[in-house]
Design an enzyme around this catalytic site. Structure first.
Site, PDB file in Angstrom:
ATOM      1  N   HIS A 313      42.452  41.269  39.458  1.00  0.00           N
ATOM      2  CA  HIS A 313      42.517  40.536  40.735  1.00  0.00           C
ATOM      3  C   HIS A 313      43.971  40.237  41.057  1.00  0.00           C
ATOM      4  O   HIS A 313      44.791  40.025  40.164  1.00  0.00           O
ATOM      5  CB  HIS A 313      41.720  39.230  40.644  1.00  0.00           C
ATOM      6  N   ASP A 371      33.367  40.737  42.500  1.00  0.00           N
ATOM      7  CA  ASP A 371      32.786  41.917  43.136  1.00  0.00           C
ATOM      8  C   ASP A 371      31.975  42.753  42.156  1.00  0.00           C
ATOM      9  O   ASP A 371      31.065  43.488  42.552  1.00  0.00           O
ATOM     10  CB  ASP A 371      33.885  42.800  43.741  1.00  0.00           C
TER      11      ASP A 371
END
Length: 436
Positions: A313, A371
């Site tokens: 991320h 996700d």
């Protein structure tokens, strides 16, 4: 924000006089060097592509500590909110700064529920799209079009207008997303049901048909509610910054949120869970769980062109706190639907195991992000892959509008105007056509 006793001194090797810059402290997180007067004092700008080292605003809404893997909404850890609160309580928190008590929650829920229907002419507007249009293409148009139907809440400088627009956007986004889905399926639109919860109503509008009764599964209802909470806000990300920049011109809230929807569509942002599920399905097609090791070796080979989606991320350098919660929800949903042996979930767990043990991924801090599991949950629920980003936009709307309202209320806010480092041609003269 308070002025620190510490100051930053900018010195130059060419003999130009040094410049003292103020340093400000937030309630938590890194201090910031105030460069607002830098150009006036030195004739220079700072250079920061992607704004990775630039605080573009002062905010009290969301705080992320990427090193610790911590996400706070108004000071509350995301783990506590996702476990103890529902989405509308979280909306109240983001919009107004506090969690509602029982009466305030009932009042806020009633106010949102009153706005769940959309103008009937939106159906005619929908017919202008091809049936196979991407749902996010439709959503960008529909959200922007709301300003053509709700003229009484478009003045961004009017606090009452901003509040009504916030309620309308939160209430109508599930209706619009469901309409986009039904349109692509060729099924009749289902009107909102005010006796259902926010998540339950969305499930009803998505999956019910007029020919038979639809019962909301409480496990799926809670799972979807949690997805909404986990995606409600995420500090100054690309789409939020887009909403702030767009709104800084004084445009109406619906237009600003439509800009956020358009930004979210990008595969590096809101489309990441779609890309992640596509990756899992591709591995499944080419050999399934037995090929996971081979796939991860390809990921490590820079020349292979194979990318690992759903890991790592931009901000988190630790385990994404939302991913842990999403993994729990994933297990609950698959169990409730009798899909405990779902091959994609097993595939995902095998990928995660390697990523958490292999030095290549551990050293690069490539932990699973939200996700990675949210796509599996949505697929199990029955939401098609091309609708994933629409669901994300639905959840993020409250964060966008809270951030927009905060910016408009900030006495220091100005229209956004980034500067540049120009590296093109210097001034030159236009030659006559015959001499070019």
């Amino acid at each position: 924000m308070k002025l620190s006793d510490n100051k930053a001194t900018l010195s130059f090797s060419n003999g130009s006089p040094s410049v003292d810059l103020p340093v400000y402290q937030g309630s938590v997180g890194p201090d910031v060097v105030d460069i607002r007067k830098l150009y006036g004092q030195t004739g220079m700008f700072t250079y920061d592509p992607g704004f990775l080292s630039t605080a573009s605003c002062q905010s009290t809404i969301t705080y992320i500590d990427g090193d610790k893997g911590e996400l706070l909404y108004r000071g509350y850890p995301i783990e506590q909110l996702a476990t103890n609160c529902d989405f509308l309580e979280t909306c109240h928190l983001l919009l107004y700064g506090n969690l509602p008590n029982a009466s305030a929650k009932a009042d806020f829920t009633r106010r949102v529920t009153r706005h769940t229907m959309v103008n009937e002419q939106m159906q005619f507007f929908m017919r202008g799209f091809r049936r196979d249009a991407h749902p996010m293409a439709i959503m960008t148009g529909l959200v922007g079009a709301l300003s053509a139907f709700y003229h009484d809440s478009t003045d961004i400088n009017n606090a009452e207008h901003r509040d009504i627009a916030a309620l309308r956007l939160i209430a109508k986004m599930p209706t619009l997303v469901a309409m986009a889905y039904k349109y692509s399926m060729g099924q009749p639109y289902m009107y909102p049901k005010n006796n259902l919860s926010y998540a339950g109503n969305f499930l009803h509008m998505m999956f019910a048909t007029p020919c038979e009764e639809f019962k909301v599964n409480p496990v799926i209802e809670r799972a979807l509610d949690r997805i909404f909470i986990l995606h409600a806000d995420h500090e100054q990300n690309a789409s939020t910054s887009t909403v702030r920049l767009c709104g800084s011109s004084g445009t109406n809230p619906f237009a600003a949120i439509a800009a956020g929807v358009a930004c979210l569509w990008g595969p590096a942002h809101g489309g990441a869970n779609e890309a992640c599920l596509n990756m899992l399905e591709e591995i499944q097609k080419t050999g399934g769980i037995e090929k996971v090791g081979h796939f991860m070796e390809q990921v490590k080979d820079k020349n292979s062109g194979v990318k690992l989606m759903g890991f790592g991320h931009r901000v988190y350098k630790n385990y994404d706190p939302r991913a842990k919660l999403m993994q729990e929800t994933c297990k609950e949903v698959l169990a409730a639907m009798g899909l405990e042996n779902d091959p994609l979930f097993k595939l995902a767990m095998a990928l995660e195991k390697i990523a958490l043990e292999d030095d290549y991924f551990v050293s690069r801090k490539l932990y699973p992000n939200v996700d990675f599991y949210s796509g599996i949950v949505q697929r199990a629920i029955g939401i098609p892959v091309n609708m994933f980003t629409g669901v994300f936009a639905l959840a993020r709307t409250v964060g966008w509008i809270a951030q927009l309202n905060e910016m408009i209320s900030d006495p220091e806010y100005k229209i956004g105007r980034p500067r540049q480092l120009f590296s093109g041609s210097v001034k030159r003269d236009v030659l006559p056509l015959a001499k070019r």
